[in-house]
Design a protein around this motif. Structure first.
Motif, PDB file in Angstrom:
ATOM      1  N   ALA A  51      60.455 -63.378 -49.360  1.00 15.96           N
ATOM      2  CA  ALA A  51      61.327 -62.264 -48.973  1.00 15.96           C
ATOM      3  C   ALA A  51      62.324 -61.949 -50.077  1.00 15.96           C
ATOM      4  N   GLY A  52      62.857 -63.004 -50.724  1.00 13.98           N
ATOM      5  CA  GLY A  52      63.803 -62.785 -51.817  1.00 13.98           C
ATOM      6  C   GLY A  52      63.168 -62.091 -53.000  1.00 13.98           C
ATOM      7  N   ILE A  53      61.939 -62.469 -53.320  1.00 17.03           N
ATOM      8  CA  ILE A  53      61.227 -61.817 -54.429  1.00 17.03           C
ATOM      9  C   ILE A  53      60.979 -60.347 -54.112  1.00 17.03           C
ATOM     10  N   PHE A  54      60.563 -60.090 -52.882  1.00 19.14           N
ATOM     11  CA  PHE A  54      60.292 -58.706 -52.472  1.00 19.14           C
ATOM     12  C   PHE A  54      61.561 -57.860 -52.564  1.00 19.14           C
TER      13      PHE A  54
ATOM     14  N   LEU B 148      64.173 -58.488 -54.437  1.00 23.22           N
ATOM     15  CA  LEU B 148      64.560 -58.399 -55.842  1.00 23.22           C
ATOM     16  C   LEU B 148      63.804 -57.280 -56.541  1.00 23.22           C
ATOM     17  N   VAL B 149      62.506 -57.177 -56.280  1.00 20.82           N
ATOM     18  CA  VAL B 149      61.697 -56.110 -56.893  1.00 20.82           C
ATOM     19  C   VAL B 149      62.224 -54.740 -56.471  1.00 20.82           C
ATOM     20  N   TRP B 150      62.502 -54.588 -55.186  1.00 20.44           N
ATOM     21  CA  TRP B 150      63.025 -53.313 -54.676  1.00 20.44           C
ATOM     22  C   TRP B 150      64.374 -52.988 -55.299  1.00 20.44           C
ATOM     23  N   SER B 151      65.260 -53.949 -55.367  1.00 13.86           N
ATOM     24  CA  SER B 151      66.600 -53.730 -55.905  1.00 13.86           C
ATOM     25  C   SER B 151      66.552 -53.356 -57.382  1.00 13.86           C
ATOM     26  N   LEU B 152      65.749 -54.084 -58.155  1.00 15.52           N
ATOM     27  CA  LEU B 152      65.666 -53.795 -59.583  1.00 15.52           C
ATOM     28  C   LEU B 152      65.077 -52.409 -59.837  1.00 15.52           C
ATOM     29  N   SER B 153      64.086 -52.023 -59.045  1.00 13.00           N
ATOM     30  CA  SER B 153      63.507 -50.680 -59.224  1.00 13.00           C
ATOM     31  C   SER B 153      64.543 -49.608 -58.915  1.00 13.00           C
ATOM     32  N   ASN B 154      65.317 -49.788 -57.847  1.00 11.93           N
ATOM     33  CA  ASN B 154      66.377 -48.828 -57.536  1.00 11.93           C
ATOM     34  C   ASN B 154      67.430 -48.787 -58.626  1.00 11.93           C
ATOM     35  N   LEU B 155      67.749 -49.950 -59.173  1.00  7.06           N
ATOM     36  CA  LEU B 155      68.748 -50.012 -60.247  1.00  7.06           C
ATOM     37  C   LEU B 155      68.275 -49.269 -61.483  1.00  7.06           C
ATOM     38  N   VAL B 156      67.015 -49.466 -61.847  1.00 10.16           N
ATOM     39  CA  VAL B 156      66.467 -48.772 -63.018  1.00 10.16           C
ATOM     40  C   VAL B 156      66.452 -47.265 -62.790  1.00 10.16           C
ATOM     41  N   LEU B 157      66.025 -46.835 -61.617  1.00  8.81           N
ATOM     42  CA  LEU B 157      65.960 -45.411 -61.318  1.00  8.81           C
ATOM     43  C   LEU B 157      67.348 -44.770 -61.363  1.00  8.81           C
ATOM     44  N   ALA B 158      68.329 -45.400 -60.725  1.00  5.72           N
ATOM     45  CA  ALA B 158      69.667 -44.801 -60.632  1.00  5.72           C
ATOM     46  C   ALA B 158      70.391 -44.801 -61.965  1.00  5.72           C
ATOM     47  N   THR B 159      70.241 -45.851 -62.745  1.00 12.94           N
ATOM     48  CA  THR B 159      70.908 -45.862 -64.047  1.00 12.94           C
ATOM     49  C   THR B 159      70.274 -44.858 -65.003  1.00 12.94           C
ATOM     50  N   ASN B 160      68.994 -44.560 -64.795  1.00 12.89           N
ATOM     51  CA  ASN B 160      68.318 -43.566 -65.635  1.00 12.89           C
ATOM     52  C   ASN B 160      68.597 -42.144 -65.170  1.00 12.89           C
ATOM     53  N   GLN B 161      68.659 -41.931 -63.849  1.00 15.09           N
ATOM     54  CA  GLN B 161      68.918 -40.608 -63.280  1.00 15.09           C
ATOM     55  C   GLN B 161      69.863 -40.769 -62.089  1.00 15.09           C
TER      56      GLN B 161
ATOM     57  N   PHE C 156      56.940 -45.614 -54.802  1.00 20.21           N
ATOM     58  CA  PHE C 156      57.342 -46.786 -54.021  1.00 20.21           C
ATOM     59  C   PHE C 156      56.138 -47.465 -53.375  1.00 20.21           C
ATOM     60  N   HIS C 157      55.133 -46.707 -53.052  1.00 21.44           N
ATOM     61  CA  HIS C 157      53.928 -47.314 -52.496  1.00 21.44           C
ATOM     62  C   HIS C 157      53.267 -48.233 -53.516  1.00 21.44           C
ATOM     63  N   VAL C 158      53.184 -47.776 -54.757  1.00 23.91           N
ATOM     64  CA  VAL C 158      52.627 -48.618 -55.814  1.00 23.91           C
ATOM     65  C   VAL C 158      53.465 -49.878 -55.981  1.00 23.91           C
ATOM     66  N   LEU C 159      54.780 -49.712 -56.021  1.00 28.80           N
ATOM     67  CA  LEU C 159      55.684 -50.841 -56.219  1.00 28.80           C
ATOM     68  C   LEU C 159      55.581 -51.853 -55.076  1.00 28.80           C
ATOM     69  N   PHE C 160      55.682 -51.368 -53.839  1.00 27.97           N
ATOM     70  CA  PHE C 160      55.683 -52.266 -52.689  1.00 27.97           C
ATOM     71  C   PHE C 160      54.333 -52.937 -52.480  1.00 27.97           C
ATOM     72  N   LEU C 161      53.266 -52.154 -52.602  1.00 25.16           N
ATOM     73  CA  LEU C 161      51.934 -52.713 -52.353  1.00 25.16           C
ATOM     74  C   LEU C 161      51.541 -53.717 -53.432  1.00 25.16           C
TER      75      LEU C 161
END
Length: 807
Positions: free
Chosen positions: A431-434, A436-449, A244-249
């Motif tokens: 703020a919306g882009i930020f 969106l990035v967080w939401s999509l990463s969570n979506l990818v993680l949860a659908t995969n595991q 998440f640090h890589v993603l957020f930063l």
């Protein structure tokens, strides 16, 4: 920002009317603001209590026989480390000789969560070690942290939208199972603190980096220190935080450079933001270094490789340099103009590449650590594909792709997807882009595991809260446009509550069943296995000091990896395999042991790993998984079963120790493996045609008996064994003497009944040619491998069991 909106709404316009005596405009403004603040605190505190009660609702599952028995398997590993941390506080013990026996193993998770729990338990017990208090604190902390997450959810939602959306989001986080399952009473694991710290980090970066303007120098210093402490805290709590640090930063870097508004002081704002983040990362690397030093972990520096290695401070240093260099490009060399934006970004990427290349040269494991993290997320390891918690969200329930979605999120998941599409295609703010990035990463993680649903639920409820607020306001405006009088807040609120209930209904029904249904030891150990583990602890020799993990124990226990952490904690015995799979060598050894069809191979595994006890259960349905693991790597090579063969471990379990000539009807038993305990039948499992229970075998030297006779002469040795469950079975060894007329056999069962739960009930009957004799064996002879030399004649004190005429 939400704070600015609230300020405007709560500020009274000056009407020109003289202010009452003793009352100023400022005091009236404070009085007006007090009630919303108190109301917010009351609502959030009420939601916190509701959330806490829900997460404590099944405490009975974790309390058994007057003691706390934890839920799951990894929880026992965490509690093992927590107990050790309290005993040795403030030092962290990161090497455990009871794991991955016989070589021992080190930490596989970052130490923060366990150390936090241990510190709280240490303080609660008045600075001493009290095991009951440690268990209680370890069980209570997850629901407390899980319930506290609603405050972070409310705050982040307010930053993105409005306070009303925050109320709705917090209320949904209370009842959606995606946020409940990691925060149950009796389930100490680091996942619960991930649910709290990830949105906290997102909200901090959103407020102080993404949408903020220029700040005073003192405020910027506070931001730098606070961000460094927050990044360090996340990194110490779980090793996946760096993802998440890589993603957020990275998102912050791109937003600052390319998406900030083009105003007169834009260059100064961008440069200062990059500089502040860079300094925070440099400071983070300094904070993390002490935790990565081998001296802190008792000289076991190589063990810390997976959880908190030197990779982490180097990573933060690397990223920090990129941010600082980019800031200099903008502030000192004035590369920030419209025609030089791309050049600035490319220079930042080039700087990153140079720094990474230099660090890779100095630290050769940098690339392998990074790639291993990617493999872990992508589940490329065969072992990870066998785990329940790593199954994809849409295939967790066979033939029911949306069942898990409805259980964890209700129908709000589909509102969440619609909200992402709207954000994706409409005009987007930083703020919306930020988000969106967080939401999509969570979506990818949860659908995969599916285990990442506790992260996805946060972004789901935030958009759901915004949807409910928008729907309520829409209904209110429609009613106003029709009747022109009244505020219509109550009707619109009722409408929103109806929507809240309907869309949450699948999760509410699951929650009702979860709170009201009682199964025997549900989510915990099956009672027969629990009793087996306690028997193993109370009826086998102590192998070493359980509280001194640096001392190597005398022997280990072999089992499938599922049982590893339970054996470690409840039986207090060293284990070869545990739930950490490829991080330990024991996974391959366990798979090889359970699959081999060769007794010499099994014996080699037992002796090389100094195994004395074997715990087996019904693993028939697991053999495809075991086979996939063994065939996917070269770390273990054993004789695998053909379609018509049964592994020796399965034969041991089904036929009490016999593993030869099964299909001829002649069960020939091992002379060095003996059944010493079997549990009651596990009524909750009905797999296969055989009754399911748990059995403990012991690997012994066996009393040695040398037979002498004619070449090829047939022999047979038999007796009757009675188990601790009162079941009897016929034990037999048979075969032919060698060409030289000799044969050495080993006898595992003795006739001593004082300290044994399973023993021979009749003398051994030895049939050698036409001679029939009976004799007994002592327990010392079995354990020490004593060579028996009976003459087998009636004059020596033994008597024939029956004579040739009776045959």
């Amino acid at each position: 920002m939400a704070g600015e909106k609230d300020e405007l709404e709560l500020t009274l316009p000056h009407s020109g009317i003289p202010e009452p005596a003793g009352k100023t405009m400022n005091s009236e403004r404070i009085e007006k603001r007090k009630w919303p603040v108190l109301l917010t605190l009351l609502v959030l505190y009420g939601l916190f209590l509701l959330s806490l009660l829900i997460r404590l609702g099944r405490y009975e599952d974790a309390v058994f026989r007057g003691k706390i028995q934890f839920l799951g398997a990894d929880t026992y590993y965490h509690m093992r480390r927590i107990h050790l941390a309290v005993m040795n506080w403030p030092q962290l013990i990161q090497f455990d000789s009871y794991l991955d026996y016989p070589q021992g193993a080190g930490v596989v998770n970052a130490p923060g969560y366990d150390f936090l729990t241990a510190t709280l338990a240490f303080l609660a017990a008045g600075g001493r070690y009290n095991p009951e208090i440690v268990d209680l604190v370890g069980s209570l902390l997850p629901p407390l942290l899980g319930a506290s997450t609603i405050f972070i959810v409310y705050w982040v939602t307010c930053l993105l939208f409005e306070a009303e959306a925050g109320y709705w989001a917090a209320s949904l986080h209370c009842i959606l199972f995606g946020g409940i399952w990691v925060a149950l009473f009796g389930k100490p694991d680091h996942h619960v603190i991930e649910s709290l710290l990830v949105p906290l980090l997102f909200g901090f970066l959103l407020k102080h980096v993404v949408v903020c303007r220029l700040q005073e120098k003192a405020h910027r210093i506070r931001i730098v220190i606070s961000l460094a402490l927050l990044l360090t805290l996340c990194q110490l709590m779980w090793r996946g935080a760096i993802m998440f640090h890589v993603l957020f930063l990275t998102s912050c870097y791109l937003i600052i450079v390319f998406c900030s508004p083009d105003v007169s002081d834009a260059a100064q704002v961008r440069g200062n933001k990059l500089w502040d983040i860079g300094m925070s990362l440099i400071l983070t690397s300094l904070f993390v270094v002490p935790w990565s030093s081998s001296s802190y972990f008792g000289g076991q520096g190589f063990i810390v490789y997976y959880a908190l290695s030197l990779f982490h401070p180097l990573f933060y240093l690397c990223f920090g340099l990129v941010f600082l260099m980019s800031s200099l490009f903008i502030l000192k060399w004035h590369l920030f103009t419209k025609n030089k934006l791309l050049k600035t970004g490319l220079i930042g990427v080039a700087t990153l590449a140079v720094v990474i290349t230099a660090l890779t040269t100095m630290y050769t494991n940098l690339l392998s650590v990074f790639l291993e993290g990617l493999y872990y997320i992508a589940k490329t390891d065969t072992w990870m594909q066998t785990m329940e918690e790593t199954k994809p969200l849409f295939s967790f329930y066979p033939n029911k792709p949306f069942r898990a979605v409805l259980v964890y999120f209700g129908y709000w998941f589909f509102i969440f997807l619609g909200g992402l599409i709207v954000i994706l295609f409409k005009r987007r703010s930083p703020a919306g882009i930020f988000f969106l990035v967080w939401s999509l990463s969570n979506l990818v993680l949860a659908t995969n595991q599916i285990r990442y649903t506790h992260l996805l639920v946060t972004t789901v409820v935030i958009l759901a809260g915004h949807f409910l607020m928008t729907a309520r306001k829409y209904v209110q405006e429609k009613l106003r446009s029709v009747q022109k009088k009244g505020t219509f807040r109550i009707p619109s609120l009722i409408f929103a509550l109806v929507i809240w209930t309907l869309f949450s209904l699948p999760s509410l029904e699951n929650l009702k069943g979860y709170l009201t249904t009682r199964w025997e030891r549900e989510n915990a150990l099956p009672l027969p296995l629990f009793e087996t583990l306690l028997w193993l602890r109370n009826n086998t020799p102590v192998p070493g000091s359980f509280t001194d993990p640096g001392e190597k124990p005398a022997y280990g226990v072999m089992s499938i990896w599922d049982y590893g952490n339970w054996i470690l904690y409840l039986s207090q015995r060293p284990v070869v395999a545990s739930n950490f799979g490829f991080l330990h060598q024991g996974l391959w050894k366990s798979c090889g042991f359970l699959l081999t069809t060769s007794w010499p191979e099994m014996k080699t595994l037992l002796e090389q790993n100094q195994i004395r006890y074997i715990l087996l259960g019904n693993h028939t349905h697991r053999y495809p998984e075991l086979l996939a693991i063994v065939t996917s790597n070269e770390k273990i090579r054993v004789s695998l079963p053909s379609p018509f063969e049964i592994p020796i471990s399965e034969q041991l379990y089904r036929f009490d120790g016999a593993f030869e000539k099964l299909w001829t009807g002649k069960k020939v038993f091992s002379g060095q493996l003996r059944l010493i305990y079997e549990s009651a039948i596990n009524s909750r499992i009905t797999t296969g045609i055989y009754p399911d229970n748990f059995k403990v075998f012991e690997y012994v030297k066996g009393a040695c008996l040398e037979l002498h006779g004619e070449s090829g002469q047939h022999y047979s040795l038999s007796t009757v064994i009675i188990t601790n469950q009162g079941r009897k079975f016929y034990y037999k060894q048979s075969g032919n003497l060698h060409e030289n007329g000799q044969k050495t056999i080993y006898i595992p069962y003795s006739h001593d009944t004082s300290d044994l739960t399973i023993s021979a009930t009749e003398p051994y009957a030895l049939v050698l040619g036409n001679n029939y004799y009976a004799f007994t064996v002592t327990e010392d002879q079995v354990i020490q491998g004593t060579k028996l030399k009976p003459s087998f004649s009636t004059s020596e004190g033994t008597s024939p069991l029956f004579n040739a005429a009776q045959k």
